[in-house]
Design a protein around this motif. Structure first.
Motif, PDB file in Angstrom:
ATOM      1  N   ILE A 149       0.817  -1.217   0.000  1.00 50.75           N
ATOM      2  CA  ILE A 149       0.000   0.000   0.000  1.00 50.75           C
ATOM      3  C   ILE A 149       0.849   1.264   0.000  1.00 50.75           C
ATOM      4  CG2 ILE A 149      -1.916   1.138   1.170  1.00 50.75           C
ATOM      5  CD1 ILE A 149      -2.605  -1.657   0.405  1.00 50.75           C
ATOM      6  N   ASP A 150       2.057   1.180   0.555  1.00 48.63           N
ATOM      7  CA  ASP A 150       2.890   2.355   0.795  1.00 48.63           C
ATOM      8  C   ASP A 150       2.151   3.378   1.643  1.00 48.63           C
ATOM      9  OD1 ASP A 150       4.807   4.209   0.892  1.00 48.63           O
ATOM     10  OD2 ASP A 150       4.471   5.014  -1.112  1.00 48.63           O
ATOM     11  N   LEU A 151       2.090   3.058   2.925  1.00 56.09           N
ATOM     12  CA  LEU A 151       1.257   3.810   3.866  1.00 56.09           C
ATOM     13  C   LEU A 151       1.624   5.283   3.950  1.00 56.09           C
ATOM     14  CD1 LEU A 151      -1.007   2.624   5.431  1.00 56.09           C
ATOM     15  CD2 LEU A 151       0.474   2.416   7.401  1.00 56.09           C
ATOM     16  N   GLY A 153       2.525   7.084   1.555  1.00 56.83           N
ATOM     17  CA  GLY A 153       2.362   7.728   0.255  1.00 56.83           C
ATOM     18  C   GLY A 153       1.418   8.916   0.321  1.00 56.83           C
ATOM     19  N   SER A 154       1.169   9.474  -0.835  1.00 55.03           N
ATOM     20  CA  SER A 154       0.366  10.679  -0.902  1.00 55.03           C
ATOM     21  C   SER A 154      -1.074  10.410  -0.463  1.00 55.03           C
ATOM     22  CB  SER A 154       0.367  11.189  -2.341  1.00 55.03           C
ATOM     23  OG  SER A 154      -0.712  12.061  -2.527  1.00 55.03           O
ATOM     24  N   LEU A 155      -1.651  11.393   0.222  1.00 50.39           N
ATOM     25  CA  LEU A 155      -3.039  11.260   0.642  1.00 50.39           C
ATOM     26  C   LEU A 155      -3.978  12.005  -0.293  1.00 50.39           C
ATOM     27  CD1 LEU A 155      -2.780  11.387   4.518  1.00 50.39           C
ATOM     28  CD2 LEU A 155      -3.243   9.449   3.061  1.00 50.39           C
ATOM     29  N   GLU A 156      -3.426  12.494  -1.392  1.00 52.06           N
ATOM     30  CA  GLU A 156      -4.271  13.085  -2.421  1.00 52.06           C
ATOM     31  C   GLU A 156      -4.849  11.959  -3.257  1.00 52.06           C
ATOM     32  OE1 GLU A 156      -4.833  16.440  -3.420  1.00 52.06           O
ATOM     33  OE2 GLU A 156      -4.166  16.742  -1.350  1.00 52.06           O
ATOM     34  N   PRO A 157      -6.129  12.013  -3.560  1.00 53.85           N
ATOM     35  CA  PRO A 157      -6.667  10.972  -4.421  1.00 53.85           C
ATOM     36  C   PRO A 157      -5.958  10.973  -5.776  1.00 53.85           C
ATOM     37  CG  PRO A 157      -8.387  12.494  -3.708  1.00 53.85           C
ATOM     38  CD  PRO A 157      -7.113  12.978  -3.140  1.00 53.85           C
ATOM     39  N   PRO A 158      -5.567   9.821  -6.286  1.00 55.70           N
ATOM     40  CA  PRO A 158      -4.846   9.795  -7.557  1.00 55.70           C
ATOM     41  C   PRO A 158      -5.772  10.131  -8.720  1.00 55.70           C
ATOM     42  CG  PRO A 158      -5.282   7.562  -6.796  1.00 55.70           C
ATOM     43  CD  PRO A 158      -5.793   8.485  -5.746  1.00 55.70           C
ATOM     44  N   ARG A 159      -5.324  10.994  -9.586  1.00 51.93           N
ATOM     45  CA  ARG A 159      -6.124  11.357 -10.750  1.00 51.93           C
ATOM     46  C   ARG A 159      -5.551  10.719 -12.008  1.00 51.93           C
ATOM     47  NH1 ARG A 159     -10.071  14.447  -9.717  1.00 51.93           N
ATOM     48  NH2 ARG A 159      -9.877  15.652  -7.838  1.00 51.93           N
ATOM     49  N   LEU A 161      -2.324   8.618 -13.855  1.00 54.74           N
ATOM     50  CA  LEU A 161      -1.231   7.699 -13.601  1.00 54.74           C
ATOM     51  C   LEU A 161       0.098   8.391 -13.865  1.00 54.74           C
ATOM     52  CD1 LEU A 161      -0.930   4.853 -12.738  1.00 54.74           C
ATOM     53  CD2 LEU A 161      -1.137   4.148 -15.104  1.00 54.74           C
ATOM     54  N   PHE A 162       0.092   9.207 -14.901  1.00 53.30           N
ATOM     55  CA  PHE A 162       1.325   9.883 -15.294  1.00 53.30           C
ATOM     56  C   PHE A 162       1.206  11.374 -15.057  1.00 53.30           C
ATOM     57  CE2 PHE A 162       1.287   5.980 -17.621  1.00 53.30           C
ATOM     58  CZ  PHE A 162       2.606   5.552 -17.546  1.00 53.30           C
ATOM     59  N   ARG A 192       5.513   8.212 -14.286  1.00 52.76           N
ATOM     60  CA  ARG A 192       4.460   7.634 -13.470  1.00 52.76           C
ATOM     61  C   ARG A 192       4.543   8.239 -12.065  1.00 52.76           C
ATOM     62  NH1 ARG A 192       2.383   2.584 -11.352  1.00 52.76           N
ATOM     63  NH2 ARG A 192       4.370   2.257 -10.334  1.00 52.76           N
ATOM     64  N   GLY A 194       3.609   7.233  -9.162  1.00 52.44           N
ATOM     65  CA  GLY A 194       4.078   6.353  -8.095  1.00 52.44           C
ATOM     66  C   GLY A 194       5.604   6.284  -8.011  1.00 52.44           C
ATOM     67  N   GLU A 197       6.941   9.921  -6.378  1.00 53.82           N
ATOM     68  CA  GLU A 197       6.267  10.546  -5.240  1.00 53.82           C
ATOM     69  C   GLU A 197       7.260  10.987  -4.161  1.00 53.82           C
ATOM     70  OE1 GLU A 197       2.714   8.344  -3.920  1.00 53.82           O
ATOM     71  OE2 GLU A 197       2.032  10.039  -5.098  1.00 53.82           O
TER      72      GLU A 197
ATOM     73  N   TYR B  90      -4.909   3.883  -2.824  1.00 50.10           N
ATOM     74  CA  TYR B  90      -5.267   5.134  -2.166  1.00 50.10           C
ATOM     75  C   TYR B  90      -6.373   4.911  -1.154  1.00 50.10           C
ATOM     76  CZ  TYR B  90      -7.600   9.494  -1.291  1.00 50.10           C
ATOM     77  OH  TYR B  90      -8.203  10.532  -0.657  1.00 50.10           O
ATOM     78  N   ARG B  93      -4.959   3.088   1.855  1.00 54.61           N
ATOM     79  CA  ARG B  93      -4.024   3.942   2.572  1.00 54.61           C
ATOM     80  C   ARG B  93      -4.771   5.005   3.363  1.00 54.61           C
ATOM     81  NH1 ARG B  93      -1.315   7.056  -1.592  1.00 54.61           N
ATOM     82  NH2 ARG B  93      -0.347   5.104  -2.207  1.00 54.61           N
TER      83      ARG B  93
END
Lengths: 209, 221
Positions: A149-151, A153-159, A161-162, A192, A194, A197, B90, B93
């Motif tokens: 999961i990469d805890l 990682g960013s807490l912004e919802p991913p929009r 991929l690139f 990408r 991911g 980040e 996401y 997480r």
């Protein structure tokens, strides 16, 4: 006045909340407040000594009032100390979550142009450094259970991929699924999210919208 | 996600929706609820996260398999899968972080009774216990150790002030009703009651909405 020093600590804590960096640990102040508590406790005990445990508050209102004030002041000081330390540990935890560790922190504060020209010692008390180290371990252990999961990682919802990124500082070569990219200053890439980040969080790259 | 989906899910006779889809729905709902509820909600007990984790693992493997392939068609599929994967990650997480934030804020409270402890997953319990121990140690070594013995506790409740901070259960939350039901709310001056209809969205105190959510009459939005 009893509690004045505690109040100062709370003010420090309040200020810390709004600062981006962690101000120096108030060793002297903490020690002074602790001393106040010990003195108060000694006072209380010496005051109660002649009564041999048979103190009657109604018979001696003056003494009982003093006791009450001392009692409250001690507890208040304790709460002030707790609040002060908690605020700082919260900050430290935030730093740990963001991936900073102690050498980084000391490095930042040693940077030229820092307002307080301290001699490179970090702003943490030794206990805080211990705490931070242990908390990093704890977090790493918890994170280890969620590797996919990469805890942190960013807490912004991913929009997308690139994303487009611009390189702000030379970051060397990174490996991605699509081959190696050489990140030299001022160049621009479509990569990408991911993969980069961490570098964005560390300030090497800037995300272009 | 649709009300119908949820209603169908409440109905046990309904099982034409594949497990995967239901898992995503359950995950999304758990995530929304966890983010809007002021207190920690119970950890999903039916192995939801084990399944989600397996799915994520599978997808990652698939991505790795497909990366070698240079065929444009696979490449497109790859992007779709990766995007999905990112979103899945996401959700998980953000859900975990929301829980950790709550646990960190009121650690002693959640560790205080068995009922509250049972809301945490095993991992979270281990984390919370250890974190609290670390904090206590830090306090002890920083100043508490030189305090008189009677003042060293962290859970004094003298003077009617409990030192253990608890979450405010009276904060407002938005809920969506999932079936017609009577909604009771406590007000400042007087309590009130109303006939709620399916699908309506209400703002309530969490302490009033909790029962509705637990019975499945409503969900947090």
């Amino acid at each position: 006045m009893y509690g004045d020093l505690g109040n100062k600590l709370v003010q420090h804590a309040k200020r810390t909340q709004n600062l981006a960096h962690l101000p120096p640990y108030q060793t002297e102040l903490v020690r002074a407040v602790t001393r106040e508590v010990r003195d108060l406790d000694k006072d209380v005990r010496s005051m109660l000594e002649p009564f041999q445990g048979s103190f009657d508050p109604n018979a001696d209102p003056a003494v009982s009032c003093t006791l009450l004030v001392d009692h409250m002041a001690m507890r208040r000081n304790k709460r002030c100390l707790l609040a002060y330390h908690r605020t700082r540990t919260d900050k430290l935890e935030e730093l740990v979550w963001n991936g900073t560790d102690i050498p980084d922190l000391a490095g930042q504060q040693r940077a030229p142009g820092a307002p307080n020209g301290d001699n490179g010692s970090s702003h943490l008390s030794p206990q805080e450094e211990d705490y931070m180290r242990q908390y990093s371990d704890l977090l790493a252990a918890y994170k280890g259970q969620w590797t996919d999961i990469d805890l942190t990682g960013s807490l912004e919802p991913p929009r997308d991929l690139f994303i487009d990124v611009r390189v702000l500082k030379d970051a060397g070569e990174i490996q991605t699924e699509y081959g190696a990219i050489n990140l030299t200053k001022n160049s621009q890439f479509y990569v990408r999210q991911g993969d980069v980040e961490r570098l964005i969080a560390q300030g090497y790259l800037q995300k272009l919208s | 996600m649709d009300i119908d989906d949820i209603l169908r899910e409440v109905d046990p006779s309904f099982d034409s929706v594949p497990q995967e889809t239901r898992d995503v729905q359950a995950l999304t709902r758990a995530w929304v609820a966890e983010r809007s509820a002021p207190e920690l909600l119970p950890w999903p007990a039916d192995g939801l996260f084990e399944r989600v984790n397996d799915k994520i693992k599978n997808q990652i493997e698939k991505v790795e398999e497909m990366t070698g392939d240079m065929d444009p068609k696979t490449n497109f599929a790859l992007i779709v899968i990766q995007t999905e994967l990112e979103r899945y990650r996401y959700l998980v997480r953000s859900y975990l972080r929301a829980r950790i934030a709550k646990i960190d804020k009121h650690t002693l409270h959640y560790l205080s009774t068995d009922a509250l402890r049972s809301r945490l997953s095993e991992l979270e319990l281990a984390y919370a216990t250890r974190h609290q121990a670390l904090l206590h140690n830090h306090y002890l070594s920083s100043f508490l150790a030189s305090f008189p013995a009677g003042l060293q506790n962290l859970n004094d409740s003298s003077g009617n002030i409990n030192m253990v901070d608890t979450p405010d259960l009276d904060t407002a939350v938005f809920v969506r009703l999932l079936r017609d039901t009577v909604v009771q709310g406590r007000g400042v001056h007087k309590d009130d009651e109303m006939e709620g209809t399916d699908g309506s969205i209400l703002i309530l105190r969490w302490s009033d909405a909790k029962g509705l959510c637990e019975r499945g009459d409503a969900e947090l939005v």
